[in-house]
Scaffold this motif. Sequence first.
Motif, PDB file in Angstrom:
ATOM      1  N   VAL A  52      12.266  -1.539  -6.673  1.00 54.57           N
ATOM      2  CA  VAL A  52      12.150  -0.896  -7.973  1.00 54.57           C
ATOM      3  C   VAL A  52      11.107   0.218  -7.925  1.00 54.57           C
ATOM      4  O   VAL A  52      11.329   1.332  -8.414  1.00 54.57           O
ATOM      5  CB  VAL A  52      11.779  -1.943  -9.052  1.00 54.57           C
ATOM      6  CG1 VAL A  52      11.370  -1.257 -10.330  1.00 54.57           C
ATOM      7  CG2 VAL A  52      12.935  -2.882  -9.281  1.00 54.57           C
ATOM      8  N   VAL A  53       9.953  -0.088  -7.315  1.00 58.18           N
ATOM      9  CA  VAL A  53       8.913   0.940  -7.187  1.00 58.18           C
ATOM     10  C   VAL A  53       9.458   2.133  -6.423  1.00 58.18           C
ATOM     11  O   VAL A  53       9.240   3.290  -6.797  1.00 58.18           O
ATOM     12  CB  VAL A  53       7.670   0.357  -6.467  1.00 58.18           C
ATOM     13  CG1 VAL A  53       6.656   1.452  -6.193  1.00 58.18           C
ATOM     14  CG2 VAL A  53       7.037  -0.739  -7.303  1.00 58.18           C
ATOM     15  N   ILE A  82       0.849  -1.195   0.000  1.00 56.28           N
ATOM     16  CA  ILE A  82       0.000   0.000   0.000  1.00 56.28           C
ATOM     17  C   ILE A  82       0.881   1.239   0.000  1.00 56.28           C
ATOM     18  O   ILE A  82       0.649   2.198  -0.750  1.00 56.28           O
ATOM     19  CB  ILE A  82      -0.950   0.001   1.221  1.00 56.28           C
ATOM     20  CG1 ILE A  82      -2.035  -1.044   1.032  1.00 56.28           C
ATOM     21  CG2 ILE A  82      -1.574   1.376   1.423  1.00 56.28           C
ATOM     22  CD1 ILE A  82      -3.046  -1.098   2.156  1.00 56.28           C
ATOM     23  N   GLY A  83       1.901   1.197   0.827  1.00 55.23           N
ATOM     24  CA  GLY A  83       2.815   2.333   0.866  1.00 55.23           C
ATOM     25  C   GLY A  83       3.507   2.557  -0.462  1.00 55.23           C
ATOM     26  O   GLY A  83       3.541   3.690  -0.972  1.00 55.23           O
ATOM     27  N   ALA A  84       4.013   1.488  -1.044  1.00 53.53           N
ATOM     28  CA  ALA A  84       4.775   1.630  -2.275  1.00 53.53           C
ATOM     29  C   ALA A  84       3.909   2.151  -3.415  1.00 53.53           C
ATOM     30  O   ALA A  84       4.275   3.080  -4.141  1.00 53.53           O
ATOM     31  CB  ALA A  84       5.394   0.288  -2.640  1.00 53.53           C
ATOM     32  N   ILE A  85       2.747   1.544  -3.564  1.00 50.90           N
ATOM     33  CA  ILE A  85       1.885   1.953  -4.675  1.00 50.90           C
ATOM     34  C   ILE A  85       1.410   3.381  -4.480  1.00 50.90           C
ATOM     35  O   ILE A  85       1.349   4.174  -5.430  1.00 50.90           O
ATOM     36  CB  ILE A  85       0.691   0.982  -4.797  1.00 50.90           C
ATOM     37  CG1 ILE A  85       1.214  -0.392  -5.179  1.00 50.90           C
ATOM     38  CG2 ILE A  85      -0.300   1.486  -5.825  1.00 50.90           C
ATOM     39  CD1 ILE A  85       0.147  -1.419  -5.350  1.00 50.90           C
ATOM     40  N   THR A  86       1.076   3.717  -3.229  1.00 50.12           N
ATOM     41  CA  THR A  86       0.660   5.101  -2.985  1.00 50.12           C
ATOM     42  C   THR A  86       1.778   6.055  -3.331  1.00 50.12           C
ATOM     43  O   THR A  86       1.544   7.112  -3.942  1.00 50.12           O
ATOM     44  CB  THR A  86       0.276   5.284  -1.511  1.00 50.12           C
ATOM     45  OG1 THR A  86      -0.676   4.303  -1.145  1.00 50.12           O
ATOM     46  CG2 THR A  86      -0.294   6.664  -1.277  1.00 50.12           C
ATOM     47  N   ALA A  87       3.002   5.693  -2.949  1.00 47.92           N
ATOM     48  CA  ALA A  87       4.136   6.577  -3.219  1.00 47.92           C
ATOM     49  C   ALA A  87       4.259   6.836  -4.714  1.00 47.92           C
ATOM     50  O   ALA A  87       4.391   7.992  -5.155  1.00 47.92           O
ATOM     51  CB  ALA A  87       5.418   5.950  -2.674  1.00 47.92           C
ATOM     52  N   LEU A  88       4.191   5.777  -5.490  1.00 47.12           N
ATOM     53  CA  LEU A  88       4.341   5.926  -6.932  1.00 47.12           C
ATOM     54  C   LEU A  88       3.168   6.700  -7.526  1.00 47.12           C
ATOM     55  O   LEU A  88       3.325   7.644  -8.302  1.00 47.12           O
ATOM     56  CB  LEU A  88       4.442   4.532  -7.575  1.00 47.12           C
ATOM     57  CG  LEU A  88       4.678   4.526  -9.081  1.00 47.12           C
ATOM     58  CD1 LEU A  88       5.987   5.242  -9.401  1.00 47.12           C
ATOM     59  CD2 LEU A  88       4.723   3.095  -9.600  1.00 47.12           C
TER      60      LEU A  88
END
Lengths: 523, 103, 657
Positions: C417-418, C289-295
């Motif tokens: 990578v994200v 959730i954190g990674a996708i939100t960041a991107l």
Amino acid sequence: MLAAETGSIAFPILTALILTPFIGSLVIALLPKSRPEFPKMVALVMSVATAAMSIWLMASFETADAGFQFVSMHTWIDAWGISWHLGVDGISLFLVVLTGILFPLAIVAVDAHHDEKAYLAWLLMLQAGVMGSFLSLDLFMFFVFFEIVLVPMYFLIAGWGYEKRVYAATKFFLYTMFGSAFMLVGLIATVVIAARDIGYTTFDLTIIAEEAEFAASTGRWLFFAFAIAFAVKVPIFPLHTWLPDAHTQAPTAGSVVLAGVMLKLGTYGLLRFGVYLFPEASYWSRNLWLTLAVIGIIYGAIAATMQKDLKRLVAYSSVAHLGFIVLGTFAFTSQSMSGGVIQSVNHGVSTGALFLFVGWIYERRKTRQIAELNGLQKVAPIFAAGFMVVMLSSVGVPGLNGFVGEFLILVGSFTTARWWTVVAATGVILAALYLLWAYQRVFHGEPDDDNKSFPELKVKEGLVLLPFLGLIVFMGVYPKPVLDRIEPSIDALITRVEDNTSYVQPEPTIDLVHSDESGEEDE
Amino acid sequence: MIAVIEPTWYLLLAALLFGIGAFGLLVRRNPLIMFMCIELMLNAANLTFVALATQLGDINGQTAVFFVMVVAAAEVVVGLGIIVSILRRRPGATADDLAELKG
Amino acid sequence: MADLVWLIPAFPLAGFLLILVFGRRLGDPKAGWLATAMVFASFVVSVSVYFDLLGREEDERETVVTLFSWVPLGSLQVDLAFLADPLSVAMCLFVTFIAGLIHMFAIGYMHGDAKFSKFFLYLNLFVFSMTLLVLGENLLVTFLGWEGVGTCSYLLIAFWHTRESAATAGKKAFITNRVGDWGFMLAMFLAFGAVGSLSYSAINEAAEVGALAASTASAIAILLLVGAVGKSAQLPLYIWLPDAMEGPTPVSALIHAATMVTGGVFLLTRVNPIIAASYDWVPTTIAWIGAITALFAATIALAQNDIKKVLAYSTVSQIGYMMLAVGTGGYVAAIFHMVTHAAFKALLFLGAGSVIHGMNDEQDMRKMGALRKFMPITAGTFIVGWLAIAGVPPFSGFWSKDEVLLFALADSTLLYVVGIVTAVLTAFYMTRQVIMVFFGEARWTSLANDDEAPEVAEGEEPVETHHAHGEFKPHESPAIMWIPLVVLAGLAALAGILNVPELFGIPSNSSYKLEEWLHPVIEFGEADISGTWAYDNKYILVGIAVAAVAIGAALGWLVYLRKQIKPWEPSLFANGWYYDSAISWFMGNPGREGFQAVADFDATIVDGAVTGTAVAVKTTAGEVRKGQTGYVRQYAGVIGIGVVLLLGWFVVIRGIL
């Protein structure tokens, strides 16, 4: 559990609590028309006296005693076992106090537009009826008071209400009476059946509860007879449709009192006459009530969102809030039921204050339609601030009173009614939705010409508001004294349910207090 | 040979009178005539009571007749008074015209 | 000394009460100074508590101060109690310090506003609530602070409440937060049901000794995650944060950058034993959730034209990094990044505020440019902030982001990578912002006589024309506003010292200071990554990170300054992937219709049953009364028939005669 006599108080305070407003009502009715200022004075004196007595009662209440205190017992109709039997315990104490203090505040807050004498007489009669209902421990007397409450309310709505007042008053009266009819049958049946068991006829609640044994199916029928009357009163979905009309069309003081204490007659009745008299039946039917309660919470909130009339919105919010109380009552844990009782009080304070605000808005703008109100915060910021605090209390923001009851109900219900609680908890989102949206439409934005001259909060109104605000903050920050007094009676009630059914109140699954692990013990 | 008058004949007579009275009540429209038919029915009942009292040897039948007579008299007084005062206001009114007490 | 921890919330509460009563009399600027003083007093107490704890042995760094019994009922005994331990003290330190600086800034920024005192009233209430949140000894006190900051956020976003957009934004923030609160509340119920207490000590201990079933722990963790997602503006509940920019800029800096939005990350860090005790997919979910939100947020940020909206989406993105750290077991990295982010994001927001102030309330970056000549201090500090957030060594953001990425790679290459792609985008959009605002040509002169809005790309909202036209010249802000900027710039530059790794010859006794400090709190949940490829090859990671920054910054420079590449700001990004508008559409149309259907159902069907009963009774009565014709002869006839029937019954059925 025999009724406990407390101390050597010779003064029959409970009887006085009922008779003071009653006598006040009669005095006002008999006053000559030539002195128009007298009725208000008498009304204030009597209602303030009642309030003072109720506060004294609260102060002298024995905290740890689960039984009935300050009992007053006089035989009336010996042949049928009807007596003047009054008592107060943790469940009814704060409702009595709330009744005591709400009425003088309602009287001061808004003046009657016409025929003040009759208006005040009816109000005081109403107070006497409500007091009697909360204090009666005799089935017959309870029914009498329960019905007495209807007549003044009818006249108040029909005589001093708004556009559709006669329709609303009639609907309220007939609908509530319809429920009470079932209760009357149930009541008489209970007495008759109990008489076979005990050996003599009595209408006394404590005697019937302690000594009569009802067969399971009989108990269930009797329970439902009582429950229907209370379900209409609370109101529980789907028997709630009298409430929006009655609340909206009632004069401000009427709405305050209706929401503040009269609805609680229903929740109180469920506890005192439903669960106490018929523990097995109430436990057996709990899924039904839990479901209806949760439906009420969600449904009431959704309906509230779409209302165009501000007062009607608050009325539907009452349906939602009372749903929480019913949920707590039928989850049968100490936290949930106590939460229900304290929430009864909290709801009375917050929603009573909300109705006061709506009434004041109507006085100034002669409209309750949200579409016609806007930008009020700009022209009346103090008014808006007061409304904001009360609104946040209704939303259930921690630190204010509404949260304490809601939290206790939910945390208690979660252990015995998990999925109902999960759904009910979404009610907190919905409450924020309808209240904040209404607040935005009414208070935020730029005021148009009609609203530009909205007067600020008056001194008199501010003074009336202070006790409400004080209670809202105090009960939110330090509810312990209230909880301490409610808990013993509720625990006794739960023990009664446990004794009569297979139910056992759940304990937490891990008990770390007695754990020997060397975790950090903080000092 | 003279036939003995059986009590049954009285009963039959009473029945006949009752029937005439009932029929008249249902058919006639003049309030006074209807009243007379009611009287006829009452007296037929009286006759029945007396006949049966004699036949069964029970005096209670005759006491019943007294009751009926008193009630009939009272009823006539009140009823005639009402009818006369109505007819004075509306001469020629029939029972069908007097329907103000409809629901 | 640590017993005085209750003073930390007490000072801002006192400030709130004093301003409530005397605010109008104090006025501008005394009310502001009072508020600021209170917050700095809190900071002083925090410092003293810190030193107290520092002087103790590592496993004794904990003090509980109980004020009174709050909600006592049966087995539920919840006190209003404060827990002073390394985590809460660390939070208090930076929260109160940065809040104090922002208060100072606000004295200048809000000067001249009619509701000056009211602003500081709410700000102090906010700091009070935030300290409650952080110092809470149990979930309920934290929840009290949690909702308190939510309420203050509502009040402050809608501060200029005569603006419909501000009012709507405030309402949206509160309600979206409430969705998260639902999760938080359910987590509390579960915890109570399982452990019998809401205290962190009880719950965490239960998790550590293995007394908490994995399913229960997972449920609690996920529900707390729901709460965190709402408060910290992650997918799918981030939608309130961009709109929250309607509030005055100090609010954006304090609440929506430095403090409130970090509440979710703090909460998850606080209950790290529970996360460790749950199923493996729980921390993985948090990380993703954190990674996708960041991107996701980074892509949106590069297409925004409002100076504050860029920073808003940037905040969402950076908190995504913190969540990523939490999910991969890098709690220290999360807190480290939280601290550095607080410093540089507050700096950036205040800098933006300074720009807005100097541009007479202009917020559209397309109307700015070359401001470094007119607002040198603002520009200088803003550039420091830019370097920090982009992750340029040796500024603070580089160190904290590097830690986060380290743990990410140790967990999953894909996450890494994200993270790296996001880092590139971060450098890119921040460079874009700096160039658009401070470099290039001064576009506010070319639009001087143009009262019409500039050409609007498809799907974008039209820009409000403000006051930046005519004989206008931007000016630097007064000292009271740039002093906090300078201080924050210093923090943003140097905060990396807190937790430098053992690289580049830094001696081991000055490295990882933050980790050492937080050790007792997070030791159970912290992932052990020594021995992973990532840990052993830290220099490579540093290199990749620096390269990512360089690429991003270079691209930004080429596109916006040298104009050699055409800007690519697709409307998909500019409109937030249409996520927010989809939700708004849904609430406004099917949602609204559904609700209206319920209200109508109540009025027609449920109430219809009642009115229907009345109608039925009335109709039946109407029919029955027709039997009363008033005809005496008919009545007589009916009597006659009745008599016959009665007689018949007696004769035939009862057998008389």
